[in-house]
Scaffold this motif. Structure first.
Motif, PDB file in Angstrom:
ATOM      1  N   LEU A 151       0.832  -1.202   0.000  1.00  0.00           N
ATOM      2  CA  LEU A 151       0.000   0.000   0.000  1.00  0.00           C
ATOM      3  C   LEU A 151       0.868   1.255   0.000  1.00  0.00           C
ATOM      4  O   LEU A 151       0.620   2.195  -0.770  1.00  0.00           O
ATOM      5  N   ILE A 152       1.866   1.290   0.856  1.00  0.00           N
ATOM      6  CA  ILE A 152       2.733   2.474   0.928  1.00  0.00           C
ATOM      7  C   ILE A 152       3.345   2.771  -0.434  1.00  0.00           C
ATOM      8  O   ILE A 152       3.417   3.929  -0.870  1.00  0.00           O
ATOM      9  N   SER A 153       3.742   1.747  -1.147  1.00  0.00           N
ATOM     10  CA  SER A 153       4.362   1.920  -2.463  1.00  0.00           C
ATOM     11  C   SER A 153       3.361   2.366  -3.526  1.00  0.00           C
ATOM     12  O   SER A 153       3.761   2.829  -4.591  1.00  0.00           O
ATOM     13  N   ALA A 154       2.062   2.201  -3.238  1.00  0.00           N
ATOM     14  CA  ALA A 154       1.040   2.586  -4.215  1.00  0.00           C
ATOM     15  C   ALA A 154       0.888   4.101  -4.311  1.00  0.00           C
ATOM     16  O   ALA A 154       0.362   4.613  -5.309  1.00  0.00           O
ATOM     17  N   TYR A 155       1.338   4.844  -3.290  1.00  0.00           N
ATOM     18  CA  TYR A 155       1.267   6.303  -3.343  1.00  0.00           C
ATOM     19  C   TYR A 155       2.352   6.840  -4.269  1.00  0.00           C
ATOM     20  O   TYR A 155       3.526   6.465  -4.162  1.00  0.00           O
ATOM     21  N   GLU A 156       1.976   7.713  -5.156  1.00  0.00           N
ATOM     22  CA  GLU A 156       2.937   8.308  -6.075  1.00  0.00           C
ATOM     23  C   GLU A 156       3.789   9.355  -5.357  1.00  0.00           C
ATOM     24  O   GLU A 156       3.346   9.936  -4.357  1.00  0.00           O
ATOM     25  N   PRO A 157       4.982   9.623  -5.839  1.00  0.00           N
ATOM     26  CA  PRO A 157       5.797  10.690  -5.250  1.00  0.00           C
ATOM     27  C   PRO A 157       5.040  12.012  -5.255  1.00  0.00           C
ATOM     28  O   PRO A 157       4.423  12.382  -6.254  1.00  0.00           O
ATOM     29  N   GLY A 158       5.054  12.697  -4.134  1.00  0.00           N
ATOM     30  CA  GLY A 158       4.369  13.983  -4.042  1.00  0.00           C
ATOM     31  C   GLY A 158       2.920  13.892  -3.603  1.00  0.00           C
ATOM     32  O   GLY A 158       2.270  14.931  -3.407  1.00  0.00           O
ATOM     33  N   ASP A 159       2.404  12.676  -3.425  1.00  0.00           N
ATOM     34  CA  ASP A 159       1.015  12.511  -2.987  1.00  0.00           C
ATOM     35  C   ASP A 159       0.937  12.803  -1.488  1.00  0.00           C
ATOM     36  O   ASP A 159       1.452  12.045  -0.666  1.00  0.00           O
ATOM     37  N   LEU A 160       0.277  13.902  -1.143  1.00  0.00           N
ATOM     38  CA  LEU A 160       0.206  14.347   0.240  1.00  0.00           C
ATOM     39  C   LEU A 160      -0.641  13.429   1.115  1.00  0.00           C
ATOM     40  O   LEU A 160      -0.591  13.509   2.347  1.00  0.00           O
ATOM     41  N   ARG A 161      -1.407  12.557   0.482  1.00  0.00           N
ATOM     42  CA  ARG A 161      -2.258  11.645   1.255  1.00  0.00           C
ATOM     43  C   ARG A 161      -1.450  10.603   2.005  1.00  0.00           C
ATOM     44  O   ARG A 161      -1.910  10.066   3.022  1.00  0.00           O
ATOM     45  N   LEU A 162      -0.257  10.297   1.538  1.00  0.00           N
ATOM     46  CA  LEU A 162       0.558   9.286   2.215  1.00  0.00           C
ATOM     47  C   LEU A 162       0.879   9.729   3.635  1.00  0.00           C
ATOM     48  O   LEU A 162       0.633   8.994   4.600  1.00  0.00           O
ATOM     49  N   ASP A 163       1.406  10.921   3.784  1.00  0.00           N
ATOM     50  CA  ASP A 163       1.781  11.393   5.115  1.00  0.00           C
ATOM     51  C   ASP A 163       0.559  11.643   5.982  1.00  0.00           C
ATOM     52  O   ASP A 163       0.618  11.501   7.212  1.00  0.00           O
TER      53      ASP A 163
END
Length: 518
Positions: free
Chosen positions: A319-331
């Motif tokens: 799941l963590i890897s599914a977030y694209e670079p710069g996606d603020l939703r991860l943090d």
């Protein structure tokens, strides 16, 4: 639990018959279903009780165990010394080893039917007194929304289930066979349609009660599930005209100050300020943390999550890897508890770190946890967070999906990109392709990261036909990583797309049949 509810109703019904047969007068101190509803407030209290049933349906351990841990979004912290029945049964659901005796999956069945029973009593007795038309519409609309929502959960997790259009008052009415999946969906559509016709559009800030927007969103979700995309488009486009909007920042949608705000379409209400806070609090986040003797570093409150069994719904690296670079939703969605595990697999946290680019320092472990529901609170295992059922971002993604499936990719892009531009803080990452196959994959991935830990992922994988291939590939990676997984783990077949009918229900009701494979 369902047995208790229906037995109570049956007893009340029989009491009514007995009183009529043997007594000249009604005992003024007794309360039966036929004598309870005397004022509008009586109905309002009953509706509140029906809403209360939804708490267990959406924030209980069964909800996130079946909706998230069954998927590639989350897993668990294995503790070899904890082989309690509840723990191993939850492991089994995540690993596709559950059977009809599993004690973690029946709760969803029981709580859904409790909500249906509560709604039915209201619907059955709505004409016991004369109500103002607006009040009658509100009471009926909310009750039918609750009933439709509960049946929608049941049919997706268990398949065809018994349909109770009225509260059963006899054994024959109670112990009935399963209806077909299509008949259940027809019943849901009828209820949601009627609810949408009777309920008012939302007024902001909202009260937390169902509105026309909530009913139409449910209807649109049902139509997307049934692949009736034109009907979904019609329902969902109405929702876009009702004043909903996205908060500027993704994390704003989960802030306590923004409960029932402009992005909320429907959420389960929790309030620690009520007289009995333990029954009115959302505390799942404590199950999502690693097992810790003291949670202060992470939550700000000293609580022992070892004894209450933390260590579940752990975000996966997949799941963590599914977030694209710069996606603020991860943090905003995932935090890192940094610390160490001891010999018995319990954790001591020394810091909370950002998940973005995190690398554990020497001698430390970084354990991810869902943090979107973690906000300031004062009592351990009692938080004030509501649980989102529908947010406006999901309306936009459902609408984008319904348009994509009708080969209207160009029309889908504005709705999809409203969600993405908020997620990245700019339009540089907006999607431009209108290719149907590409958009399908993009929207499914977008739903994954936008709705993570909201109990949507497993249902999305099943609905889109991706459950078997995605979870089979995920299982290969899991078994390569975790030596404690059994060889039969992640053996995902068509039968595993549904959960077993609780065995206790089969024994109780000989009209029920078990799902294939169980």
């Amino acid at each position: 639990m369902k047995k208790i509810i229906y037995t109570t109703i049956l007893m009340l019904g029989l009491l009514q018959v007995s009183c009529k047969k043997f007594l000249e007068e009604t005992n003024p101190t007794s309360i039966t279903l036929s004598s309870y509803f005397k004022t509008e407030n009586d109905f309002n209290l009953a509706v509140n009780g029906a809403y209360n049933q939804l708490r267990a349906l959406y924030n209980s351990k069964s909800a996130w165990t079946m909706g998230e841990m069954r998927s590639d979004n989350t897993h668990y912290d294995y503790k070899s010394s904890d082989q309690a029945v509840a723990t191993t049964n939850r492991y089994a659901v995540a690993d596709f080893l559950d059977d009809k005796y599993n004690n973690q999956t029946p709760a969803k069945w029981n709580t859904a039917f409790n909500a249906i029973s509560a709604a039915n009593v209201i619907i059955d007795h709505i004409d016991d007194i004369t109500l103002p038309a607006t009040s009658r519409n509100s009471i009926l609309g909310e009750s039918k929304f609750i009933r439709a929502l509960a049946y929608f959960d049941l049919v997706r997790y268990y398949g065809g289930v018994p349909i109770y259009p009225h509260a059963p008052l006899s054994r024959a009415e109670t112990y009935i066979p399963r209806s077909s999946v299509q008949d259940v969906y027809n019943f849901i559509i009828a209820d949601a349609t009627d609810a949408a016709a009777k309920l008012n559009t939302p007024a902001f800030p909202q009260t937390g009660r169902a509105t026309k927007g909530a009913a139409l969103t449910l209807l649109g979700d049902v139509y997307v599930t049934l692949k009736k995309y034109d009907l979904a488009e019609t329902a969902l486009k109405q929702v876009t005209t009702m004043g909903y909007s996205l908060f500027p920042n993704y994390s704003d949608a989960f802030q306590l100050a923004n409960k029932n705000g402009k992005e909320s379409v429907f959420e389960i209400q929790f309030n620690t300020a009520l007289a009995t806070p333990q029954a009115n609090t959302e505390a799942s986040v404590y199950n999502f943390l690693p097992r810790m003797a003291n949670t202060t570093v992470v939550t700000g409150v000293n609580y022992n999550s070892i004894t209450t069994v933390g260590g579940f719904n752990t975000p996966t690296q997949d799941l963590i890897s599914a977030y694209e670079p710069g996606d603020l939703r991860l943090d905003a969605s995932i935090g890192i508890a940094e610390g160490t595990f001891n010999a018995t697999d319990d954790f001591t946290a020394t810091a909370v770190k950002s998940v973005v680019g995190y690398v554990a320092p020497a001698g430390k472990v970084g354990r991810p946890f869902p943090k979107k529901y973690l906000h300031t609170h004062t009592i351990g295992n009692q938080t004030n967070d509501d649980w989102p059922v529908y947010r406006y971002s999901e309306v936009l993604l459902l609408l984008a999906e319904s348009l994509t499936e009708q080969n209207k990719g160009g029309e889908a892009l504005p709705y999809l990109n409203m969600v993405r531009s908020r997620a990245f803080g700019n339009t540089a990452n907006n999607i431009t392709t209108t290719d149907q196959t590409a958009l399908r994959a993009i929207i499914l991935k977008e739903r994954r990261v936008e709705l993570a830990f909201e109990n949507k992922r497993w249902l999305d994988l099943v609905r889109t036909g991706n459950a078997i291939p995605v979870m089979t590939a995920f299982g290969v990676k899991q078994k390569a990583q975790y030596s404690y997984l059994q060889s039969g783990s992640y053996n995902i077949t068509q039968n595993r797309l549904l959960f077993p009918i609780p065995n206790a229900e089969i024994l109780l009701n000989d009209q029920l049949t078990q799902n294939p494979g169980y």
